[in-house]
Design an enzyme around this catalytic site. Structure first.
Site, PDB file in Angstrom:
ATOM      1  N   PRO A   9       0.798  -1.230   0.000  1.00 50.52           N
ATOM      2  CA  PRO A   9       0.000   0.000   0.000  1.00 50.52           C
ATOM      3  C   PRO A   9       0.831   1.281   0.000  1.00 50.52           C
ATOM      4  O   PRO A   9       1.873   1.365   0.648  1.00 50.52           O
ATOM      5  CB  PRO A   9      -0.819  -0.099   1.295  1.00 50.52           C
ATOM      6  CG  PRO A   9      -0.233  -1.198   2.081  1.00 50.52           C
ATOM      7  CD  PRO A   9       0.477  -2.102   1.129  1.00 50.52           C
ATOM      8  N   ASN A  10       0.308   2.234  -0.745  1.00 51.60           N
ATOM      9  CA  ASN A  10       0.832   3.602  -0.844  1.00 51.60           C
ATOM     10  C   ASN A  10       2.125   3.735  -1.643  1.00 51.60           C
ATOM     11  O   ASN A  10       2.573   4.855  -1.900  1.00 51.60           O
ATOM     12  CB  ASN A  10       1.025   4.219   0.564  1.00 51.60           C
ATOM     13  CG  ASN A  10      -0.274   4.248   1.340  1.00 51.60           C
ATOM     14  OD1 ASN A  10      -1.268   4.786   0.849  1.00 51.60           O
ATOM     15  ND2 ASN A  10      -0.313   3.643   2.511  1.00 51.60           N
ATOM     16  N   ARG A  17       4.727  11.166  -2.381  1.00 45.14           N
ATOM     17  CA  ARG A  17       4.473  10.854  -0.977  1.00 45.14           C
ATOM     18  C   ARG A  17       5.741  11.057  -0.137  1.00 45.14           C
ATOM     19  O   ARG A  17       6.775  10.453  -0.436  1.00 45.14           O
ATOM     20  CB  ARG A  17       4.062   9.374  -0.933  1.00 45.14           C
ATOM     21  CG  ARG A  17       4.023   8.754   0.402  1.00 45.14           C
ATOM     22  CD  ARG A  17       4.010   7.239   0.307  1.00 45.14           C
ATOM     23  NE  ARG A  17       3.807   6.699   1.621  1.00 45.14           N
ATOM     24  CZ  ARG A  17       4.142   5.488   2.003  1.00 45.14           C
ATOM     25  NH1 ARG A  17       4.700   4.661   1.148  1.00 45.14           N
ATOM     26  NH2 ARG A  17       3.923   5.103   3.223  1.00 45.14           N
ATOM     27  N   TYR A  22      11.041   9.128   1.231  1.00 49.90           N
ATOM     28  CA  TYR A  22      11.088   8.100   0.176  1.00 49.90           C
ATOM     29  C   TYR A  22      11.772   8.550  -1.112  1.00 49.90           C
ATOM     30  O   TYR A  22      11.969   7.744  -2.015  1.00 49.90           O
ATOM     31  CB  TYR A  22       9.668   7.611  -0.125  1.00 49.90           C
ATOM     32  CG  TYR A  22       9.014   6.970   1.075  1.00 49.90           C
ATOM     33  CD1 TYR A  22       9.536   5.808   1.628  1.00 49.90           C
ATOM     34  CD2 TYR A  22       7.901   7.548   1.679  1.00 49.90           C
ATOM     35  CE1 TYR A  22       8.967   5.231   2.748  1.00 49.90           C
ATOM     36  CE2 TYR A  22       7.308   6.979   2.804  1.00 49.90           C
ATOM     37  CZ  TYR A  22       7.855   5.819   3.329  1.00 49.90           C
ATOM     38  OH  TYR A  22       7.286   5.259   4.441  1.00 49.90           O
ATOM     39  N   ASN A  73       8.128  -5.413  -0.931  1.00 54.41           N
ATOM     40  CA  ASN A  73       8.050  -4.282  -0.008  1.00 54.41           C
ATOM     41  C   ASN A  73       6.589  -4.231   0.424  1.00 54.41           C
ATOM     42  O   ASN A  73       5.741  -3.715  -0.309  1.00 54.41           O
ATOM     43  CB  ASN A  73       8.469  -2.980  -0.692  1.00 54.41           C
ATOM     44  CG  ASN A  73       8.450  -1.811   0.286  1.00 54.41           C
ATOM     45  OD1 ASN A  73       7.847  -1.887   1.364  1.00 54.41           O
ATOM     46  ND2 ASN A  73       9.099  -0.725  -0.085  1.00 54.41           N
ATOM     47  N   HIS A  79       4.446  -4.524   9.154  1.00 58.87           N
ATOM     48  CA  HIS A  79       4.446  -4.447  10.611  1.00 58.87           C
ATOM     49  C   HIS A  79       3.317  -5.236  11.274  1.00 58.87           C
ATOM     50  O   HIS A  79       3.328  -5.394  12.479  1.00 58.87           O
ATOM     51  CB  HIS A  79       4.432  -2.973  11.030  1.00 58.87           C
ATOM     52  CG  HIS A  79       5.434  -2.148  10.260  1.00 58.87           C
ATOM     53  ND1 HIS A  79       6.792  -2.389  10.325  1.00 58.87           N
ATOM     54  CD2 HIS A  79       5.276  -1.136   9.351  1.00 58.87           C
ATOM     55  CE1 HIS A  79       7.418  -1.543   9.513  1.00 58.87           C
ATOM     56  NE2 HIS A  79       6.522  -0.779   8.904  1.00 58.87           N
ATOM     57  N   ASP A  86       2.036 -15.578   6.359  1.00 56.18           N
ATOM     58  CA  ASP A  86       1.627 -16.976   6.173  1.00 56.18           C
ATOM     59  C   ASP A  86       1.664 -17.378   4.695  1.00 56.18           C
ATOM     60  O   ASP A  86       2.035 -18.510   4.372  1.00 56.18           O
ATOM     61  CB  ASP A  86       0.222 -17.200   6.742  1.00 56.18           C
ATOM     62  CG  ASP A  86       0.208 -17.270   8.269  1.00 56.18           C
ATOM     63  OD1 ASP A  86       1.288 -17.303   8.883  1.00 56.18           O
ATOM     64  OD2 ASP A  86      -0.897 -17.290   8.838  1.00 56.18           O
ATOM     65  N   GLU A  97      12.856  -9.054   1.668  1.00 55.79           N
ATOM     66  CA  GLU A  97      12.024  -7.918   2.078  1.00 55.79           C
ATOM     67  C   GLU A  97      12.843  -6.653   1.851  1.00 55.79           C
ATOM     68  O   GLU A  97      13.984  -6.571   2.318  1.00 55.79           O
ATOM     69  CB  GLU A  97      11.670  -8.081   3.561  1.00 55.79           C
ATOM     70  CG  GLU A  97      10.832  -6.951   4.117  1.00 55.79           C
ATOM     71  CD  GLU A  97      10.587  -7.120   5.623  1.00 55.79           C
ATOM     72  OE1 GLU A  97      10.282  -8.247   6.072  1.00 55.79           O
ATOM     73  OE2 GLU A  97      10.731  -6.123   6.341  1.00 55.79           O
ATOM     74  N   SER A 101      13.103   3.216   2.956  1.00 53.61           N
ATOM     75  CA  SER A 101      13.607   3.973   4.110  1.00 53.61           C
ATOM     76  C   SER A 101      14.229   3.011   5.119  1.00 53.61           C
ATOM     77  O   SER A 101      13.981   1.798   5.070  1.00 53.61           O
ATOM     78  CB  SER A 101      12.459   4.746   4.758  1.00 53.61           C
ATOM     79  OG  SER A 101      11.528   3.849   5.337  1.00 53.61           O
ATOM     80  N   ARG A 106      13.236   4.972  12.203  1.00 49.35           N
ATOM     81  CA  ARG A 106      11.970   5.715  12.202  1.00 49.35           C
ATOM     82  C   ARG A 106      11.142   5.388  13.452  1.00 49.35           C
ATOM     83  O   ARG A 106      11.695   4.943  14.452  1.00 49.35           O
ATOM     84  CB  ARG A 106      11.226   5.413  10.891  1.00 49.35           C
ATOM     85  CG  ARG A 106      12.035   5.853   9.662  1.00 49.35           C
ATOM     86  CD  ARG A 106      11.299   5.603   8.385  1.00 49.35           C
ATOM     87  NE  ARG A 106      10.051   6.354   8.332  1.00 49.35           N
ATOM     88  CZ  ARG A 106       9.069   6.088   7.452  1.00 49.35           C
ATOM     89  NH1 ARG A 106       9.234   5.121   6.567  1.00 49.35           N
ATOM     90  NH2 ARG A 106       7.962   6.792   7.469  1.00 49.35           N
ATOM     91  N   ARG A 110       7.635   0.869  13.400  1.00 49.60           N
ATOM     92  CA  ARG A 110       8.210   0.368  12.130  1.00 49.60           C
ATOM     93  C   ARG A 110       9.425  -0.540  12.364  1.00 49.60           C
ATOM     94  O   ARG A 110       9.982  -1.098  11.433  1.00 49.60           O
ATOM     95  CB  ARG A 110       8.632   1.532  11.233  1.00 49.60           C
ATOM     96  CG  ARG A 110       7.474   2.387  10.770  1.00 49.60           C
ATOM     97  CD  ARG A 110       7.920   3.425   9.756  1.00 49.60           C
ATOM     98  NE  ARG A 110       7.025   4.543   9.741  1.00 49.60           N
ATOM     99  CZ  ARG A 110       5.876   4.591   9.046  1.00 49.60           C
ATOM    100  NH1 ARG A 110       5.538   3.588   8.270  1.00 49.60           N
ATOM    101  NH2 ARG A 110       5.092   5.638   9.114  1.00 49.60           N
TER     102      ARG A 110
HETATM  103  C1  DQA Z   1       8.264   1.221   3.732  1.00 46.85           C
HETATM  104  C2  DQA Z   1       8.358   1.405   5.258  1.00 46.85           C
HETATM  105  C3  DQA Z   1       7.021   1.145   5.912  1.00 46.85           C
HETATM  106  O1  DQA Z   1       7.113   1.340   7.311  1.00 46.85           O
HETATM  107  C4  DQA Z   1       5.982   2.100   5.363  1.00 46.85           C
HETATM  108  O2  DQA Z   1       4.709   1.811   5.923  1.00 46.85           O
HETATM  109  C5  DQA Z   1       5.915   2.096   3.888  1.00 46.85           C
HETATM  110  C6  DQA Z   1       7.168   2.071   3.141  1.00 46.85           C
HETATM  111  C7  DQA Z   1       9.599   1.583   3.023  1.00 46.85           C
HETATM  112  O3  DQA Z   1       9.754   1.188   1.871  1.00 46.85           O
HETATM  113  O4  DQA Z   1      10.436   2.272   3.593  1.00 46.85           O
HETATM  114  O5  DQA Z   1       4.858   2.226   3.291  1.00 46.85           O
HETATM  115  O6  DQA Z   1       7.994  -0.150   3.471  1.00 46.85           O
END
Ligand code: DQA
Length: 145
Positions: A9-10, A17, A22, A73, A79, A86, A97, A101, A106, A110
């Site tokens: 997400p995001n 963002r 980032y 990612n 988290h 699973d 993974e 960031s 942070r 996180r």
């Molecule tokens: C992230 C770190 C996560 O804590 C955060 O929620 C993200 C981006 C990163 O790529 O640094 O959405 O996965």
């Protein structure tokens, strides 16, 4: 070798963002960088982004027989998504993974990843380079680099 890159997400909003965290590279630019590097190295890639936990799980299930490894990612799902953890455990493919960031520098929430224990390794804080290093790691593991 074929790798599945999963973005949670995001991450589709990269480039607009929280640029101070980032960076200014857009999602399209990042995926282009990954694809070009992979092709240079003779690696096939599939890229999937979703803001929905179930879609990420479905993707892992659907692609599991076609791929040699996963680079994920999971965004904030890192988290707390036991379901994604699973799914990764179930398909038992080597998984890296990656975080753009440095999650350990942070907020406290996180610092913990529920995904990392079922992964081969974790790359965090190296921005877009983390993805290039992930490709390199798979090549090294294959004895091709
Ligand atoms: C992230 C770190 C996560 O804590 C955060 O929620 C993200 C981006 C990163 O790529 O640094 O959405 O996965």
């Amino acid at each position: 070798m074929k790798l599945l890159f999963i973005f949670g997400p995001n991450l589709n909003l990269l480039g607009e963002r929280e640029i101070e965290i980032y960076g200014g590279m857009s999602f399209a630019e990042l995926t282009k960088l990954i694809t070009e590097e992979a092709h240079r190295e003779g690696v096939e890639v599939e890229i999937f982004q979703s803001n929905h936990e179930g879609e990420i799980i479905d993707c892992i299930h659907q692609k599991r027989k076609e791929i040699d490894g996963i680079v994920i990612n999971p965004g904030a799902y890192t988290h707390y998504s036991i379901a994604i953890r699973d799914a990764l455990k179930a398909v038992a493919l080597p998984t890296l993974e990656v975080h753009l960031s440095n999650v350990h520098a942070r907020e406290e929430f996180r610092h913990h990843s529920v995904i990392a224990p079922v992964c081969w390794g974790q790359i965090t804080g190296l921005g877009a380079w983390g993805y290039l290093l992930a490709i390199r790691a798979f090549l090294l593991a294959r004895g091709k680099s």
